[in-house]
Scaffold this motif. Structure first.
Motif, PDB file in Angstrom:
ATOM      1  N   ILE A  53      92.957  26.746 -10.787  1.00  0.00           N
ATOM      2  CA  ILE A  53      92.436  28.113 -10.867  1.00  0.00           C
ATOM      3  C   ILE A  53      93.050  28.915  -9.731  1.00  0.00           C
ATOM      4  O   ILE A  53      92.855  28.596  -8.556  1.00  0.00           O
ATOM      5  CB  ILE A  53      90.907  28.132 -10.765  1.00  0.00           C
ATOM      6  CG1 ILE A  53      90.308  27.219 -11.848  1.00  0.00           C
ATOM      7  CG2 ILE A  53      90.377  29.550 -10.901  1.00  0.00           C
ATOM      8  CD1 ILE A  53      88.815  26.984 -11.681  1.00  0.00           C
ATOM      9  N   THR A  54      93.817  29.949 -10.066  1.00  0.00           N
ATOM     10  CA  THR A  54      94.504  30.774  -9.069  1.00  0.00           C
ATOM     11  C   THR A  54      93.868  32.158  -9.030  1.00  0.00           C
ATOM     12  O   THR A  54      93.758  32.833 -10.060  1.00  0.00           O
ATOM     13  CB  THR A  54      95.997  30.903  -9.403  1.00  0.00           C
ATOM     14  OG1 THR A  54      96.574  29.596  -9.492  1.00  0.00           O
ATOM     15  CG2 THR A  54      96.718  31.697  -8.331  1.00  0.00           C
ATOM     16  N   VAL A  55      93.451  32.571  -7.832  1.00  0.00           N
ATOM     17  CA  VAL A  55      92.832  33.884  -7.639  1.00  0.00           C
ATOM     18  C   VAL A  55      93.776  34.734  -6.794  1.00  0.00           C
ATOM     19  O   VAL A  55      94.159  34.334  -5.692  1.00  0.00           O
ATOM     20  CB  VAL A  55      91.473  33.766  -6.927  1.00  0.00           C
ATOM     21  CG1 VAL A  55      90.758  35.112  -6.914  1.00  0.00           C
ATOM     22  CG2 VAL A  55      90.609  32.707  -7.585  1.00  0.00           C
ATOM     23  N   LYS A  56      94.150  35.890  -7.316  1.00  0.00           N
ATOM     24  CA  LYS A  56      95.033  36.806  -6.601  1.00  0.00           C
ATOM     25  C   LYS A  56      94.278  38.083  -6.273  1.00  0.00           C
ATOM     26  O   LYS A  56      93.629  38.672  -7.143  1.00  0.00           O
ATOM     27  CB  LYS A  56      96.265  37.128  -7.443  1.00  0.00           C
ATOM     28  CG  LYS A  56      97.154  35.923  -7.728  1.00  0.00           C
ATOM     29  CD  LYS A  56      98.342  36.308  -8.592  1.00  0.00           C
ATOM     30  CE  LYS A  56      99.237  35.101  -8.879  1.00  0.00           C
ATOM     31  NZ  LYS A  56     100.383  35.455  -9.753  1.00  0.00           N
ATOM     32  N   GLY A  57      94.365  38.513  -4.996  1.00  0.00           N
ATOM     33  CA  GLY A  57      93.725  39.759  -4.596  1.00  0.00           C
ATOM     34  C   GLY A  57      94.338  40.948  -5.312  1.00  0.00           C
ATOM     35  O   GLY A  57      95.482  40.899  -5.778  1.00  0.00           O
ATOM     36  N   ASN A  58      93.606  42.031  -5.378  1.00  0.00           N
ATOM     37  CA  ASN A  58      94.064  43.213  -6.096  1.00  0.00           C
ATOM     38  C   ASN A  58      95.333  43.816  -5.487  1.00  0.00           C
ATOM     39  O   ASN A  58      96.063  44.542  -6.159  1.00  0.00           O
ATOM     40  CB  ASN A  58      92.939  44.256  -6.122  1.00  0.00           C
ATOM     41  CG  ASN A  58      93.284  45.480  -6.918  1.00  0.00           C
ATOM     42  OD1 ASN A  58      93.464  46.556  -6.354  1.00  0.00           O
ATOM     43  ND2 ASN A  58      93.392  45.329  -8.237  1.00  0.00           N
ATOM     44  N   ASP A  59      95.617  43.475  -4.224  1.00  0.00           N
ATOM     45  CA  ASP A  59      96.821  43.992  -3.563  1.00  0.00           C
ATOM     46  C   ASP A  59      97.975  42.997  -3.613  1.00  0.00           C
ATOM     47  O   ASP A  59      98.936  43.128  -2.841  1.00  0.00           O
ATOM     48  CB  ASP A  59      96.516  44.351  -2.111  1.00  0.00           C
ATOM     49  CG  ASP A  59      96.138  43.138  -1.274  1.00  0.00           C
ATOM     50  OD1 ASP A  59      95.738  42.101  -1.859  1.00  0.00           O
ATOM     51  OD2 ASP A  59      96.237  43.205  -0.034  1.00  0.00           O
ATOM     52  N   PHE A  60      97.905  42.016  -4.506  1.00  0.00           N
ATOM     53  CA  PHE A  60      98.929  40.968  -4.565  1.00  0.00           C
ATOM     54  C   PHE A  60     100.327  41.554  -4.734  1.00  0.00           C
ATOM     55  O   PHE A  60     101.314  40.988  -4.255  1.00  0.00           O
ATOM     56  CB  PHE A  60      98.619  40.013  -5.716  1.00  0.00           C
ATOM     57  CG  PHE A  60      99.558  38.843  -5.813  1.00  0.00           C
ATOM     58  CD1 PHE A  60      99.407  37.742  -4.993  1.00  0.00           C
ATOM     59  CD2 PHE A  60     100.618  38.846  -6.725  1.00  0.00           C
ATOM     60  CE1 PHE A  60     100.277  36.662  -5.059  1.00  0.00           C
ATOM     61  CE2 PHE A  60     101.490  37.773  -6.808  1.00  0.00           C
ATOM     62  CZ  PHE A  60     101.328  36.678  -5.973  1.00  0.00           C
ATOM     63  N   GLU A  61     100.443  42.688  -5.387  1.00  0.00           N
ATOM     64  CA  GLU A  61     101.738  43.345  -5.608  1.00  0.00           C
ATOM     65  C   GLU A  61     102.490  43.583  -4.305  1.00  0.00           C
ATOM     66  O   GLU A  61     103.707  43.448  -4.234  1.00  0.00           O
ATOM     67  CB  GLU A  61     101.505  44.672  -6.332  1.00  0.00           C
ATOM     68  CG  GLU A  61     102.739  45.541  -6.513  1.00  0.00           C
ATOM     69  CD  GLU A  61     102.409  46.881  -7.118  1.00  0.00           C
ATOM     70  OE1 GLU A  61     103.180  47.837  -6.899  1.00  0.00           O
ATOM     71  OE2 GLU A  61     101.375  47.007  -7.811  1.00  0.00           O
TER      72      GLU A  61
END
Length: 510
Positions: free
Chosen positions: A413-421
């Motif tokens: 399960i990979t969680v990326k923050g909203n600012d991952f870009e």
């Protein structure tokens, strides 16, 4: 290019803002009953080593302190400065105020402030300090808006000595009916930051007619009235004025900053961060604003003399902005109440917008993962490997993305923050390994016994395991957790198969 900085400043003093060419500075002081009545202040440069314009500024070195800054001509040695500017260089009116020399210009480290151990001169209750530093002239890096952080949030870039600019605006760039009087309002001051570098200091002032809060915003200040509480005095997002609006892509979870606050009457300093759609939003709000708010966060900063980190969560309204049309109106002030007090000092540095990228919970086949903790990233579960659609993971980030993948016996399960870009390091990976066994697999089948009598099934030797009852045609008619004797209604005289893990037994219902 190297420049040597000589800065002299006095506490408790001078009210009028005065600039003088070269090194002759005269300061008019209001009639205070307790402080020395200084009506003139002049520095004499014996050997003509000082250069530039001497500008008197308030608050650069602390609340209640006026400072005068000079540049020493390139190539000047410390010895030359010591010989040219001494205790005899200062003159005051009235002349009976005596200058007391307390230090030596050559004391201390070459690159450190000479006055680091105390004041150099005393004139009555006035303290005069002298700084001698070498700095390297640097080319400022361009301030870029990546859409996820507030540009120049560390206050390292300054457009002038009146405001940081580069995304942060104060009275110097104000608009409105009384904007021509902005020079009387308290300007932000560049000061030392919490971890080196620069910070911004806001001061509130008593302007006689009204008290003026220190104010800094990513929008623009509208000066519409002499009365601080008049609605025409506000900050707003000026959509038609580049540099006075802030386009913002992110869906943040919280905002943090470092601050110091000295109260002159205000209970708190404040930082407010408003997300809104394409609309000229106001702070304080006006009629119609609330329908355009996407979310906001407010940090209240109580009195604290040392750098302290403060945070606040964003609260969302349910309103969303079309892609490319979300804005942030951020404002810092010495008092949440307009004109609420004077002599407040709010110093702020390193504002950071936070995007969460962890999990709050994992649900497998409808059951929450036992023992889950968002700070623990690896788990082992007894049971068969579920399919992807049987695993649900919930993030603690409002705009975070969650990806679930299953490979053989491991769910990732990979969680990326909203600012991952723009911040690819802002992600967390959780793994759940399934050992593809059931609880009964660990039990010796020879120890299991199953019996049925009078509507009761008894399973021994498999406590805690799941039991299933099937007809000979394969239809499941009952399911239960083994814990001694369980009541199950079966057709008398019929045969059934009882399955416990890999164990099977046929029974006849009597």
């Amino acid at each position: 290019m190297k420049k040597t900085l000589l800065s002299l400043f006095a506490a408790f003093g001078m009210l009028a803002s005065v600039c003088a060419e070269n090194v002759s500075v005269t300061v008019d002081k209001a009639d205070y009953t307790e402080d020395p009545q200084i009506t003139g202040f002049t520095i004499t440069d014996k050997n003509d080593i000082l250069t530039g314009t001497a500008a008197l500024e308030y608050g650069t070195h602390g609340n209640g302190i006026w400072s005068i800054t000079f540049y020493v001509k390139e190539g000047t040695t410390k010895e030359a400065l010591d010989a040219s500017v001494t205790s005899d260089s200062f003159s005051f009116s009235p002349s009976d105020l005596q200058v007391q020399y307390l230090g030596n210009f050559l004391a201390g480290d070459y690159t450190a402030p000479i006055s680091s151990n105390g004041v150099l001169f005393m004139v009555g209750d006035i303290q005069i300090w002298v700084y001698y530093e070498e700095t390297m002239e640097e080319v400022e890096k361009p301030v870029i808006n990546n859409g996820y952080q507030i540009p120049n949030s560390d206050f390292e870039a300054w457009a002038s000595n009146k405001e940081p600019g580069n995304g942060w605006n104060s009275f110097a760039s104000a608009t409105g009916k009384f904007s021509s009087m902005s020079s009387a309002s308290p300007a932000p001051v560049k000061v030392e930051g919490h971890n080196g570098g620069s910070a911004v200091r806001l001061n509130s002032l008593d302007l006689v007619l009204a008290k003026a809060n220190g104010n800094l915003t990513t929008g623009i200040i509208n000066m519409g009235s002499f009365s601080p509480k008049d609605p025409s005095n506000h900050n707003f997002t000026d959509l038609d004025n580049e540099g006075h609006y802030l386009l913002f892509k992110g869906t943040p979870d919280s905002v943090c900053l470092y601050a110091k606050f000295i109260s002159g009457g205000s209970e708190n300093g404040r930082g407010r961060f408003i997300l809104h759609d394409k609309y000229e939003y106001h702070d304080p709000e006006q009629s119609g604003d609330s329908a355009h708010m996407v979310g906001d966060a407010t940090i209240l900063i109580p009195e604290c003399g040392e750098w302290t980190r403060f945070c606040a969560p964003f609260v969302y309204t349910g309103t969303t902005a079309p892609k490319g049309e979300q804005y942030m109106l951020a404002s810092l002030t010495t008092n949440p109440v307009p004109g609420g007090s004077a002599k407040d000092t709010l110093t702020v540095d390193d504002i950071e917008i936070i995007y969460n990228s962890k999990l709050d919970s994992i649900v497998i086949v409808g059951t929450a993962l036992e023992g889950f903790d968002k700070e623990t990233y690896s788990y082992t579960v007894t049971g068969q490997t579920p399919s992807i659609d049987q695993i649900t993971a919930y993030s603690d980030g409002k705009g975070a993305s969650v990806d679930v993948a299953v490979n053989e016996s491991v769910a990732t399960i990979t969680v990326k923050g909203n600012d991952f870009e723009v911040n690819p390091e802002n992600q967390h990976v959780y793994t759940v390994t399934f050992n593809n066994t059931s609880a009964i697999d660990a039990v010796n089948a020879e120890n299991i016994t199953v019996s049925y009598a009078n509507g009761l099934i008894t399973v021994n030797g498999a406590e805690g395991a799941q039991a299933e009852v099937y007809t000979l045609a394969g239809q499941k008619v009952a399911q239960f957790i083994c814990n001694g004797t369980t009541s199950v209604s079966l057709n008398r005289g019929a045969a059934y198969i009882v399955k416990v893990g890999n164990y099977r037994q046929t029974i006849i219902a009597f």
